[in-house]
Design a protein around this motif. Structure first.
Motif, PDB file in Angstrom:
ATOM      1  N   GLN A  34      38.872  35.571  21.854  1.00 22.82           N
ATOM      2  CA  GLN A  34      37.442  35.592  22.146  1.00 22.82           C
ATOM      3  C   GLN A  34      36.946  37.022  22.283  1.00 22.82           C
ATOM      4  O   GLN A  34      37.619  37.863  22.869  1.00 22.82           O
ATOM      5  N   VAL A  35      35.754  37.282  21.743  1.00 23.71           N
ATOM      6  CA  VAL A  35      35.089  38.565  21.897  1.00 23.71           C
ATOM      7  C   VAL A  35      33.718  38.310  22.504  1.00 23.71           C
ATOM      8  O   VAL A  35      32.944  37.510  21.985  1.00 23.71           O
ATOM      9  N   CYS A  69      29.219  35.458  23.232  1.00 24.24           N
ATOM     10  CA  CYS A  69      30.666  35.392  23.039  1.00 24.24           C
ATOM     11  C   CYS A  69      30.968  34.607  21.779  1.00 24.24           C
ATOM     12  O   CYS A  69      30.295  33.624  21.468  1.00 24.24           O
ATOM     13  N   PHE A  70      31.983  35.041  21.064  1.00 27.15           N
ATOM     14  CA  PHE A  70      32.416  34.397  19.833  1.00 27.15           C
ATOM     15  C   PHE A  70      33.881  34.066  19.974  1.00 27.15           C
ATOM     16  O   PHE A  70      34.688  34.936  20.303  1.00 27.15           O
ATOM     17  N   SER A  76      27.977  49.222  14.499  1.00 39.21           N
ATOM     18  CA  SER A  76      29.247  48.573  14.175  1.00 39.21           C
ATOM     19  C   SER A  76      30.327  49.029  15.150  1.00 39.21           C
ATOM     20  O   SER A  76      30.180  50.028  15.846  1.00 39.21           O
ATOM     21  N   ILE A  77      31.395  48.255  15.160  1.00 42.23           N
ATOM     22  CA  ILE A  77      32.566  48.592  15.968  1.00 42.23           C
ATOM     23  C   ILE A  77      33.787  47.946  15.308  1.00 42.23           C
ATOM     24  O   ILE A  77      33.691  46.874  14.698  1.00 42.23           O
ATOM     25  N   ARG A  78      34.914  48.625  15.408  1.00 40.46           N
ATOM     26  CA  ARG A  78      36.185  48.074  14.923  1.00 40.46           C
ATOM     27  C   ARG A  78      36.990  47.652  16.134  1.00 40.46           C
ATOM     28  O   ARG A  78      37.109  48.405  17.106  1.00 40.46           O
ATOM     29  N   ILE A  79      37.530  46.452  16.089  1.00 42.45           N
ATOM     30  CA  ILE A  79      38.317  45.934  17.206  1.00 42.45           C
ATOM     31  C   ILE A  79      39.700  45.521  16.711  1.00 42.45           C
ATOM     32  O   ILE A  79      39.899  45.284  15.522  1.00 42.45           O
ATOM     33  N   ASN A  80      40.622  45.405  17.650  1.00 41.78           N
ATOM     34  CA  ASN A  80      41.975  44.959  17.331  1.00 41.78           C
ATOM     35  C   ASN A  80      42.383  43.909  18.353  1.00 41.78           C
ATOM     36  O   ASN A  80      42.455  44.196  19.543  1.00 41.78           O
ATOM     37  N   LEU A  81      42.635  42.698  17.883  1.00 40.87           N
ATOM     38  CA  LEU A  81      43.087  41.609  18.748  1.00 40.87           C
ATOM     39  C   LEU A  81      44.567  41.360  18.496  1.00 40.87           C
ATOM     40  O   LEU A  81      44.986  41.221  17.351  1.00 40.87           O
ATOM     41  N   THR A  82      45.347  41.329  19.578  1.00 43.82           N
ATOM     42  CA  THR A  82      46.781  41.084  19.482  1.00 43.82           C
ATOM     43  C   THR A  82      47.158  39.975  20.454  1.00 43.82           C
ATOM     44  O   THR A  82      46.327  39.509  21.233  1.00 43.82           O
ATOM     45  N   GLU A  83      48.421  39.586  20.440  1.00 45.77           N
ATOM     46  CA  GLU A  83      48.886  38.574  21.386  1.00 45.77           C
ATOM     47  C   GLU A  83      48.747  39.052  22.821  1.00 45.77           C
ATOM     48  O   GLU A  83      48.569  38.255  23.730  1.00 45.77           O
ATOM     49  N   ARG A 142      46.390  41.319  23.760  1.00 51.60           N
ATOM     50  CA  ARG A 142      44.975  41.638  24.000  1.00 51.60           C
ATOM     51  C   ARG A 142      44.127  40.785  23.059  1.00 51.60           C
ATOM     52  O   ARG A 142      43.699  41.234  22.003  1.00 51.60           O
ATOM     53  N   PHE A 143      43.917  39.540  23.443  1.00 55.35           N
ATOM     54  CA  PHE A 143      43.200  38.622  22.572  1.00 55.35           C
ATOM     55  C   PHE A 143      41.824  38.240  23.115  1.00 55.35           C
ATOM     56  O   PHE A 143      41.119  37.462  22.494  1.00 55.35           O
ATOM     57  N   GLN A 144      41.459  38.790  24.249  1.00 57.57           N
ATOM     58  CA  GLN A 144      40.100  38.615  24.771  1.00 57.57           C
ATOM     59  C   GLN A 144      39.523  39.986  25.034  1.00 57.57           C
ATOM     60  O   GLN A 144      40.185  40.841  25.616  1.00 57.57           O
TER      61      GLN A 144
END
Length: 128
Positions: free
Chosen positions: A27-28, A77-78, A107-114, A116-118
């Motif tokens: 979730q972001v 939130c998405f 714009s923004i670049r994000i990185n979701l990992t196991e 850091r997934f929220q």
């Protein structure tokens, strides 16, 4: 000495035998901000798993994988994003600038990992 080795061995076995729980719900949560004000009803486009900036061209929106609109407070939130590196591109209008408002983008670049997934973040936008 035997007790120390036994304790270390038990600790290693306990740590390596634990399985990670699967990621619950990526979730972001976003705020769209121009100067100090939040920008309501701004549309946010998602480009999944791409490290190259997709650009701001409104004629090529089909390159994006998903989109959503923040609410009247400028927040939203998405859920359901895949893990990985994603670009979020925001397009909207600052209604404080005249009758028709001023177009804004950011714009923004994000990185979701196991691990850091929220994510809670702000996309800073500017007029163009």
């Amino acid at each position: 000495m035997t007790r120390l080795i036994f304790t270390l061995l038990i600790g290693i076995v306990a740590m390596t035998s634990c399985k990670k729980d699967p990621v619950d719900r990526p979730q972001v949560c976003l705020k769209i901000q121009h100067h100090q004000a939040l920008m309501p009803n701004t549309k946010v486009y998602f480009k999944y798993n791409d490290s190259v900036f997709p650009g701001y061209d409104l004629d090529q929106l089909d390159i994006f994988d998903a989109n959503f609109q923040v609410d009247e407070t400028g927040e939203g939130c998405f859920e359901g994003l895949p893990l990985g590196t994603h670009w979020l591109v925001a397009h909207g209008r600052d209604e404080e600038w005249g009758d028709d408002g001023q177009p804004i983008r950011g714009s923004i670049r994000i990185n979701l990992t196991e691990m850091r997934f929220q994510l809670d973040t702000i996309i800073y936008v500017q007029e163009y």
